[in-house]
Motif scaffolding. Sequence first.
Motif, PDB file in Angstrom:
ATOM      1  N   VAL A   1       0.867  -1.185   0.000  1.00  0.00           N
ATOM      2  CA  VAL A   1       0.000   0.000   0.000  1.00  0.00           C
ATOM      3  C   VAL A   1       0.898   1.227   0.000  1.00  0.00           C
ATOM      4  N   LYS A   2       0.615   2.167  -0.879  1.00  0.00           N
ATOM      5  CA  LYS A   2       1.372   3.423  -0.804  1.00  0.00           C
ATOM      6  C   LYS A   2       0.439   4.611  -0.952  1.00  0.00           C
ATOM      7  N   ASP A   3       0.893   5.759  -0.446  1.00  0.00           N
ATOM      8  CA  ASP A   3       0.025   6.934  -0.404  1.00  0.00           C
ATOM      9  C   ASP A   3       0.324   7.891  -1.549  1.00  0.00           C
TER      10      ASP A   3
ATOM     11  N   VAL B   1      -3.384   0.518  -3.574  1.00  0.00           N
ATOM     12  CA  VAL B   1      -3.243  -0.826  -3.026  1.00  0.00           C
ATOM     13  C   VAL B   1      -2.789  -1.726  -4.168  1.00  0.00           C
ATOM     14  N   THR B   2      -1.723  -2.490  -3.968  1.00  0.00           N
ATOM     15  CA  THR B   2      -1.293  -3.432  -5.005  1.00  0.00           C
ATOM     16  C   THR B   2      -1.544  -4.853  -4.509  1.00  0.00           C
TER      17      THR B   2
ATOM     18  N   ALA C   1      -8.777   4.341  -1.835  1.00  0.00           N
ATOM     19  CA  ALA C   1      -7.646   3.791  -2.585  1.00  0.00           C
ATOM     20  C   ALA C   1      -8.118   3.119  -3.865  1.00  0.00           C
ATOM     21  N   CYS C   2      -7.284   3.195  -4.903  1.00  0.00           N
ATOM     22  CA  CYS C   2      -7.490   2.394  -6.099  1.00  0.00           C
ATOM     23  C   CYS C   2      -6.753   1.072  -5.899  1.00  0.00           C
ATOM     24  N   VAL C   3      -6.943   0.139  -6.823  1.00  0.00           N
ATOM     25  CA  VAL C   3      -6.328  -1.186  -6.655  1.00  0.00           C
ATOM     26  C   VAL C   3      -5.553  -1.540  -7.930  1.00  0.00           C
TER      27      VAL C   3
ATOM     28  N   ARG D   1      -7.101   1.536   6.340  1.00  0.00           N
ATOM     29  CA  ARG D   1      -5.995   1.407   5.385  1.00  0.00           C
ATOM     30  C   ARG D   1      -5.637  -0.074   5.257  1.00  0.00           C
ATOM     31  N   PRO D   2      -5.819  -0.665   4.055  1.00  0.00           N
ATOM     32  CA  PRO D   2      -5.496  -2.096   3.934  1.00  0.00           C
ATOM     33  C   PRO D   2      -4.026  -2.337   4.281  1.00  0.00           C
ATOM     34  N   ARG D   3      -3.753  -3.580   4.734  1.00  0.00           N
ATOM     35  CA  ARG D   3      -2.372  -3.934   5.079  1.00  0.00           C
ATOM     36  C   ARG D   3      -1.957  -5.189   4.328  1.00  0.00           C
TER      37      ARG D   3
END
Length: 445
Positions: free
Chosen positions: A325-327, A334-335, A372-374, A395-397
């Motif tokens: 995850v990056k901002d 989210v990858t 977030a986009c994915v 925030r996904p982890r």
Amino acid sequence: MALSLPAHPDPLAARLHASGLLPELAHGLGGPFHYLLPERFDANLAAFRTALTDAGVDGLVYYAKKANKAAVFMDRCAAADAGVDVASLGELRDALGHGVRGEDLVVTGPAKNDRLLCVAARQGALIAVDALDELDRLLALNGERPVRVLLRRHPSAQPGSRFGLDEAQLHEALARCVAAGPTVRMEGFSFHLSGYEIRPRADLAGELVELCLKARALGLQADRISIGGGFPVDYVPADDWHAFLAEQGPEHYHAHKAFTAADFYPYHSPVAGADALRSILAARPGGTGATLAERLRQSGVTLLLEPGRALLDRAGSSVFRVQGVKDRAGYGIVTVDGTSLSLSEQWFASEYLPEPLLLTARADAAAGPYPACVGGASCLDSDLLTWRKIAFPARPRPGDLLVYPNTAGYQMDSNESPFHELPLPPKVVIDHPADGHRPRWRLDR
Ligand SMILES: *Cc1c(COP(=O)(O)O)cnc(C)c1O
């Protein structure tokens, strides 16, 4: 503010998500996977058959196999004596290999190759002829038994369609069938329309009933018509859908990507699945006179259907693991451990809108929305599973799961590819034992 488009609540999926099985599968399979709920397929098939019975119409349902490659749906068709719509030798073999009888197959698709025509004819399958030269090749096979054909009608309401025979060609095809005598059994006519509207389907079906009567006057059997597929699926609630269409704009997407309403599948349909069939049967072709159901009954015409997506409604979902995850300014990227090749809609200048569900074991799962986009685990800048900024509850982890709901119809495997040498996501069949114990799983193949 992110716009919310959750899929309709689904108690069966909720039970599975609460069972703890999905993280175990993600661990064991070591990558993305799809889960399938075949009992949903059975129920959808039964609903189409009930709609036919309720309307007093003789009908046969053929599952359009291209909508999903899973073996389990072939097994279910064989067990329920349902037909299958195939368009390649591979699909035909697969259906036969899972126990579907040759005579329960309908073979569609343009300019079918000789091998496919030959095997289909030998198996006694019904072949929807798309062109005059194809009819000639079929008639030239000279097998032991008559070849069973439908003549596919070019839809005058969709002049851009590349499929089917126009009026003059249809006339010529009928003449060739008459001339071919007992080598051919001309069983009727077919169409498959793009789009999801009721009216054009009822109108064209009415036309085909008339064509059957004309063909019978020439001495041909002509006692069935196929109205193809295109029964819509209702993915999301009406209010969310209308609010989304009214408000969505480039600010809601990564990289300011712009979509218009016409770019999207109609994810909300007030009349969907078997109810759409009911509406088609209750409609009056041409706007007046008897309903389609009445015309079918009066003319002794059997109605064939080829639903794909609608038989798979809520019969499967796709599960990806968060890898990073990056901002970015105002939202995150989210990858996940798979690619958008496992979510086909992303490859049609469109977006799969029913939003992914975040499954996490963390305690602060409701820490506040995190848009977030994915993205997918590839080197393509355009490999996004979701361009839209989804309002995740936290925030996904890494290690969390994203479940894309209701992907069995066309999404999970029609565009899949081992790009980057990534393995194709396996399919996991989930059975829910009647005794209420935890769900059981097995690999589809
Ligand atoms: C694709 C296709 C179908 C199935 O369409 P759905 O929209 O999935 O119901 C049926 N018949 C033909 C000839 C097709 O090409």
